[in-house]
Design a protein around this motif. Structure first.
Motif, PDB file in Angstrom:
ATOM      1  N   GLY A   1       0.798  -1.216   0.000  1.00  0.00           N
ATOM      2  CA  GLY A   1       0.000   0.000   0.000  1.00  0.00           C
ATOM      3  C   GLY A   1       0.835   1.271   0.000  1.00  0.00           C
ATOM      4  N   SER A   2       2.121   1.166   0.294  1.00  0.00           N
ATOM      5  CA  SER A   2       2.993   2.326   0.196  1.00  0.00           C
ATOM      6  C   SER A   2       4.166   1.945  -0.693  1.00  0.00           C
ATOM      7  CB  SER A   2       3.486   2.750   1.575  1.00  0.00           C
ATOM      8  OG  SER A   2       4.273   1.742   2.151  1.00  0.00           O
ATOM      9  N   PHE A   3       4.601   2.875  -1.502  1.00  0.00           N
ATOM     10  CA  PHE A   3       5.663   2.567  -2.440  1.00  0.00           C
ATOM     11  C   PHE A   3       6.402   3.851  -2.791  1.00  0.00           C
ATOM     12  CE2 PHE A   3       1.492   2.634  -4.431  1.00  0.00           C
ATOM     13  CZ  PHE A   3       1.596   3.719  -5.259  1.00  0.00           C
ATOM     14  N   PRO A   4       7.646   3.722  -3.241  1.00  0.00           N
ATOM     15  CA  PRO A   4       8.425   4.925  -3.558  1.00  0.00           C
ATOM     16  C   PRO A   4       7.877   5.652  -4.779  1.00  0.00           C
ATOM     17  CG  PRO A   4       9.668   2.941  -4.090  1.00  0.00           C
ATOM     18  CD  PRO A   4       8.400   2.497  -3.435  1.00  0.00           C
ATOM     19  N   LEU A   5       8.105   6.942  -4.801  1.00  0.00           N
ATOM     20  CA  LEU A   5       7.715   7.747  -5.954  1.00  0.00           C
ATOM     21  C   LEU A   5       8.612   7.409  -7.133  1.00  0.00           C
ATOM     22  CD1 LEU A   5       7.231  11.187  -4.207  1.00  0.00           C
ATOM     23  CD2 LEU A   5       5.467   9.553  -4.883  1.00  0.00           C
ATOM     24  N   ASP A   6       8.111   7.657  -8.302  1.00  0.00           N
ATOM     25  CA  ASP A   6       8.857   7.397  -9.537  1.00  0.00           C
ATOM     26  C   ASP A   6       9.701   8.628  -9.857  1.00  0.00           C
ATOM     27  OD1 ASP A   6       9.754   6.488 -11.959  1.00  0.00           O
ATOM     28  OD2 ASP A   6       7.802   6.479 -12.941  1.00  0.00           O
TER      29      ASP A   6
ATOM     30  N   LEU B   1       9.268  -0.467  -8.219  1.00  0.00           N
ATOM     31  CA  LEU B   1       8.699   0.700  -7.568  1.00  0.00           C
ATOM     32  C   LEU B   1       7.514   0.315  -6.694  1.00  0.00           C
ATOM     33  CD1 LEU B   1       8.907   3.171 -10.554  1.00  0.00           C
ATOM     34  CD2 LEU B   1      10.289   3.204  -8.471  1.00  0.00           C
ATOM     35  N   MET B   2       7.161  -0.939  -6.736  1.00  0.00           N
ATOM     36  CA  MET B   2       6.155  -1.495  -5.834  1.00  0.00           C
ATOM     37  C   MET B   2       6.389  -2.998  -5.762  1.00  0.00           C
ATOM     38  SD  MET B   2       2.617  -1.381  -8.074  1.00  0.00           S
ATOM     39  CE  MET B   2       1.641  -2.428  -7.030  1.00  0.00           C
ATOM     40  N   ALA B   3       5.833  -3.618  -4.743  1.00  0.00           N
ATOM     41  CA  ALA B   3       6.020  -5.054  -4.560  1.00  0.00           C
ATOM     42  C   ALA B   3       5.343  -5.816  -5.696  1.00  0.00           C
ATOM     43  CB  ALA B   3       5.432  -5.487  -3.222  1.00  0.00           C
TER      44      ALA B   3
END
Length: 95
Positions: free
Chosen positions: A20-25, A67-69
């Protein structure tokens, strides 16, 4: 009595973000996919059900670039957009 702090004794170990949380691109690796999705939303009066293919492509880009799981697309609600298995694809052209 003063307490000395050892800031250099612990090493920081990064860990993957929680679901539900991920780094910005930051490098814009998936910017083209995002722009296609946003254009689709604007063109369809922000009805996201009309833009599911663009959403799937954007999420695949994010997963491919870590950038996401990684998640199976079926779990993300795209089971109906998945390609047919190769065994079924070959039987369509047979008489």
């Amino acid at each position: 009595m003063s307490t000395a702090m050892n800031f250099g004794s612990k090493s920081f170990k990064p860990r993957p973000p929680d679901k539900g949380s991920f780094p910005l691109d930051h490098f814009g690796e998936c910017k083209a996919f995002k722009e296609k999705f946003m254009k689709c939303l604007r063109d369809n009066n922000f009805d996201n059900s009309q833009c599911r293919l663009q959403s799937k492509d954007y999420l695949e880009c994010r997963m491919d670039r870590q950038l996401m799981a990684k998640e199976p697309l079926e779990k993300l609600g795209f089971k109906d957009l998945m390609d047919a298995p190769p065994s079924q694809a070959g039987t369509e052209n047979k008489p």
